[in-house]
Design a protein around this motif. Structure first.
Motif, PDB file in Angstrom:
ATOM      1  N   LYS A 143       0.820  -1.213   0.000  1.00 34.72           N
ATOM      2  CA  LYS A 143       0.000   0.000   0.000  1.00 34.72           C
ATOM      3  C   LYS A 143       0.853   1.262   0.000  1.00 34.72           C
ATOM      4  O   LYS A 143       1.730   1.408   0.864  1.00 34.72           O
ATOM      5  CB  LYS A 143      -0.869   0.043   1.261  1.00 34.72           C
ATOM      6  N   ALA A 144       0.570   2.161  -0.921  1.00 35.26           N
ATOM      7  CA  ALA A 144       1.156   3.498  -0.848  1.00 35.26           C
ATOM      8  C   ALA A 144       0.582   4.164   0.399  1.00 35.26           C
ATOM      9  O   ALA A 144      -0.618   4.078   0.655  1.00 35.26           O
ATOM     10  CB  ALA A 144       0.782   4.299  -2.096  1.00 35.26           C
ATOM     11  N   ALA A 145       1.435   4.821   1.178  1.00 34.95           N
ATOM     12  CA  ALA A 145       0.956   5.369   2.462  1.00 34.95           C
ATOM     13  C   ALA A 145       0.054   6.588   2.282  1.00 34.95           C
ATOM     14  O   ALA A 145      -0.797   6.859   3.117  1.00 34.95           O
ATOM     15  CB  ALA A 145       2.147   5.732   3.349  1.00 34.95           C
ATOM     16  N   GLY A 146       0.230   7.317   1.182  1.00 33.03           N
ATOM     17  CA  GLY A 146      -0.530   8.560   1.009  1.00 33.03           C
ATOM     18  C   GLY A 146      -1.824   8.365   0.244  1.00 33.03           C
ATOM     19  O   GLY A 146      -2.222   7.233  -0.058  1.00 33.03           O
ATOM     20  N   LEU A 147      -2.506   9.473  -0.082  1.00 32.37           N
ATOM     21  CA  LEU A 147      -3.789   9.404  -0.783  1.00 32.37           C
ATOM     22  C   LEU A 147      -3.568   9.063  -2.251  1.00 32.37           C
ATOM     23  O   LEU A 147      -2.810   9.728  -2.942  1.00 32.37           O
ATOM     24  CB  LEU A 147      -4.524  10.747  -0.686  1.00 32.37           C
ATOM     25  N   ALA A 148      -4.242   7.992  -2.718  1.00 28.32           N
ATOM     26  CA  ALA A 148      -4.056   7.551  -4.110  1.00 28.32           C
ATOM     27  C   ALA A 148      -5.403   7.198  -4.746  1.00 28.32           C
ATOM     28  O   ALA A 148      -5.480   6.303  -5.580  1.00 28.32           O
ATOM     29  CB  ALA A 148      -3.091   6.370  -4.155  1.00 28.32           C
ATOM     30  N   ARG A 173       7.170   6.167  -8.839  1.00 26.52           N
ATOM     31  CA  ARG A 173       6.296   7.165  -8.200  1.00 26.52           C
ATOM     32  C   ARG A 173       5.002   7.401  -8.989  1.00 26.52           C
ATOM     33  O   ARG A 173       4.632   8.547  -9.267  1.00 26.52           O
ATOM     34  CB  ARG A 173       7.033   8.490  -8.031  1.00 26.52           C
ATOM     35  N   VAL A 174       4.336   6.270  -9.367  1.00 22.96           N
ATOM     36  CA  VAL A 174       3.102   6.414 -10.148  1.00 22.96           C
ATOM     37  C   VAL A 174       2.007   7.145  -9.364  1.00 22.96           C
ATOM     38  O   VAL A 174       1.087   7.694  -9.960  1.00 22.96           O
ATOM     39  CB  VAL A 174       2.573   5.051 -10.671  1.00 22.96           C
ATOM     40  N   PHE A 175       2.113   7.145  -8.036  1.00 23.60           N
ATOM     41  CA  PHE A 175       1.153   7.923  -7.229  1.00 23.60           C
ATOM     42  C   PHE A 175       1.822   9.163  -6.628  1.00 23.60           C
ATOM     43  O   PHE A 175       1.355   9.705  -5.629  1.00 23.60           O
ATOM     44  CB  PHE A 175       0.548   7.066  -6.111  1.00 23.60           C
ATOM     45  N   GLY A 176       2.923   9.565  -7.219  1.00 21.09           N
ATOM     46  CA  GLY A 176       3.628  10.760  -6.746  1.00 21.09           C
ATOM     47  C   GLY A 176       4.124  10.583  -5.318  1.00 21.09           C
ATOM     48  O   GLY A 176       4.541   9.500  -4.914  1.00 21.09           O
ATOM     49  N   GLU A 177       4.033  11.670  -4.548  1.00 18.97           N
ATOM     50  CA  GLU A 177       4.551  11.684  -3.181  1.00 18.97           C
ATOM     51  C   GLU A 177       3.813  10.696  -2.263  1.00 18.97           C
ATOM     52  O   GLU A 177       4.331  10.312  -1.219  1.00 18.97           O
ATOM     53  CB  GLU A 177       4.457  13.099  -2.593  1.00 18.97           C
ATOM     54  N   ALA A 178       2.586  10.301  -2.677  1.00 21.39           N
ATOM     55  CA  ALA A 178       1.820   9.337  -1.869  1.00 21.39           C
ATOM     56  C   ALA A 178       2.586   8.030  -1.727  1.00 21.39           C
ATOM     57  O   ALA A 178       2.322   7.246  -0.822  1.00 21.39           O
ATOM     58  CB  ALA A 178       0.449   9.081  -2.498  1.00 21.39           C
ATOM     59  N   GLY A 179       3.561   7.785  -2.633  1.00 20.73           N
ATOM     60  CA  GLY A 179       4.297   6.527  -2.610  1.00 20.73           C
ATOM     61  C   GLY A 179       5.678   6.636  -1.999  1.00 20.73           C
ATOM     62  O   GLY A 179       6.510   5.744  -2.144  1.00 20.73           O
TER      63      GLY A 179
END
Ligand code: AMP
Ligand code: GLY
Length: 424
Positions: A143-148, A173-179
């Motif tokens: 799970k990416a920790a941020g909002l995705a 970083r397909v979900f940007g900083e969320a990952g």
């Protein structure tokens, strides 16, 4: 009261539909809203993430209560800004929204409060994460920790299958900083349930449980989506189990948040798996679920605005909420291609025929008005929701309504609530 509703999806349409019937609601605006919401509220062209413009609008128009639907504005501090302007806001502060916006934080909080959840390791280094998954013997969830937008979770039957998602989330970083941070969890099994609780920082009020259907295909196959349908109540979740969820999960996590930062005010969404070892948390969200909110509002008999104000004024213990005993079922009609790329602007017909059926409401999620024609404008287009004497009856009515509605490429799951019917 003057109310400003923030958001423009199916969840917000269901909230607007219910709030419009409140004796406390004198005037309602929605930002940005959608054509369905426009039947109940005046839509204003302000994006849900433009905090400054929303607070200014609320101040200029004498808004008494701001109701925030989606998570992004909450995580961005909208509730903090609205409250600082002296206006009531239904929805937690940015610190409260971290329970959804930062899964690593949520996991630490759960650990500290001994809330049952999947065992997890938290990583910020790709190589360490890869090494760890390859040392596991059983399935994992990455799970990416941020909002995705509900797309940052990969459930893998075999540990090696987690390597590619890790590379995508942490490397590419397909979900940007969320990952930036990733959780690797043990894979849990069992039926899932959504439990929504209103929280005023001290008291909690638990709404009737629901079940969402996340994968795109019948029989829970294919890619995960935001949710393709939901129903309430959940026969697999009895009163005894709900009592356990309150004691072991909801009360301790709200207490943990109070110790950490103060009051959590708004809706707390617990995504649960009913494992052989008892109910365990898959995720917490800081808002109503979508589509879950749609069948839930269909069953709410008492005044939603009164309940929201009670949350904001820390008086949840003083009110009573009433629910229609009849079950409800919501079937999501999606654009062809969703959850991948899809076309927009396709004409929608048959809505009036569907809405003319008894105990049916069609909530609009991804729609737009194009010179007087209702057209598709999102992945999830409509939440076709029905109430019935039994779950089977509600399901039958929902699918009858779906049968009246057309747009090119429309697709939907044909098995929403089948599991509940089989369990009865
Ligand atoms: P989430 O966005 O965290 O709700 O995850 C999306 C979906 O992935 C959930 O609805 C579950 O079906 C599945 N999932 C998440 N975590 C786990 C886990 N630890 N074990 C098994 N399935 C999971
Ligand atoms: N339906 C899942 C969610 O709202 O997160």
């Amino acid at each position: 009261m003057k109310i400003l509703l923030v958001g423009g999806g199916g969840r917000e349409h269901a909230l607007a539909w219910k709030m419009a019937g409140s004796t406390l609601c004198d005037r309602m605006w929605a930002a940005p809203g959608n054509p369905g919401i426009a039947r109940h509220a005046e839509c204003v062209d302000i994006p849900a993430d433009d905090t400054d413009a929303l607070v200014r609008f609320a101040g200029d128009n004498g808004v008494d209560l701001v109701v925030v639907g989606p998570e992004d504005p909450l995580a961005g501090g909208l509730s903090d800004a609205v409250r600082a302007a002296g206006i009531l806001c239904f929805g937690p502060t940015a610190r409260g929204a971290r329970i959804e916006a930062d899964k690593a934080y949520a996991k630490e909080l759960m650990r500290g409060a001994a809330v049952p959840t999947a065992e997890a390791r938290i990583f910020t280094e790709l190589s360490a994460a890869k090494q760890y998954v390859l040392s596991r013997d059983h399935g994992v969830a990455v799970k990416a920790a941020g909002l995705a937008k509900g797309k940052g979770v990969f459930v893998c039957d075999e540990p090696y299958q987690a390597v590619r998602p890790l590379e995508q989330i942490m490397g590419e970083r397909v979900f940007g900083e969320a990952g930036r941070t990733v959780l690797v969890e043990e894979r849990l099994t069992g039926p899932e349930a959504t439990v929504l609780a209103l929280c005023d920082g001290k008291n909690i009020y638990i709404a009737p449980p629901l079940q969402d259907h996340k994968p795109i295909g019948d029989g829970d196959t294919g890619a995960n989506t935001g949710g393709m349908g939901a129903y309430s109540p959940v026969p697999m979740l009895d009163e005894a189990m709900l009592g356990r969820i309150e004691r072991e999960i909801l009360v301790p996590i709200v207490d943990a948040m109070r110790r950490d930062f103060g009051r959590y005010e708004g809706v707390l969404y617990a995504g649960l798996m009913l494992t052989p070892g008892g109910p365990k948390v898959i995720e917490f969200n800081c808002r109503f679920g979508d589509p879950e909110c749609q069948p839930l509002m269909m069953r709410l008999d008492s005044d939603l605005v009164e309940a929201m104000v009670a949350v904001c004024e820390h008086k949840l213990g003083d009110i009573e909420m009433r629910w229609d005993p009849r079950p409800s079922v919501c079937v999501v009609m999606a654009s062809g291609g969703y959850p991948g790329p899809y076309e927009k602007g396709l004409a929608i017909t048959g809505l009036a025929e569907a809405e003319a059926l008894d105990d049916v409401a069609v909530f609009q999620a991804g729609t737009a008005d194009c010179d007087g024609t209702l057209v598709t404008a999102g992945g999830r287009v409509l939440g076709v929701t029905a109430r019935g004497e039994t779950i089977a009856d509600a399901q039958c009515r929902a699918y009858e309504a779906v049968g009246h509605i057309h747009f090119e490429g429309a697709h939907w799951r044909t098995d929403i609530a089948d599991r509940a019917i089989a369990a009865l």
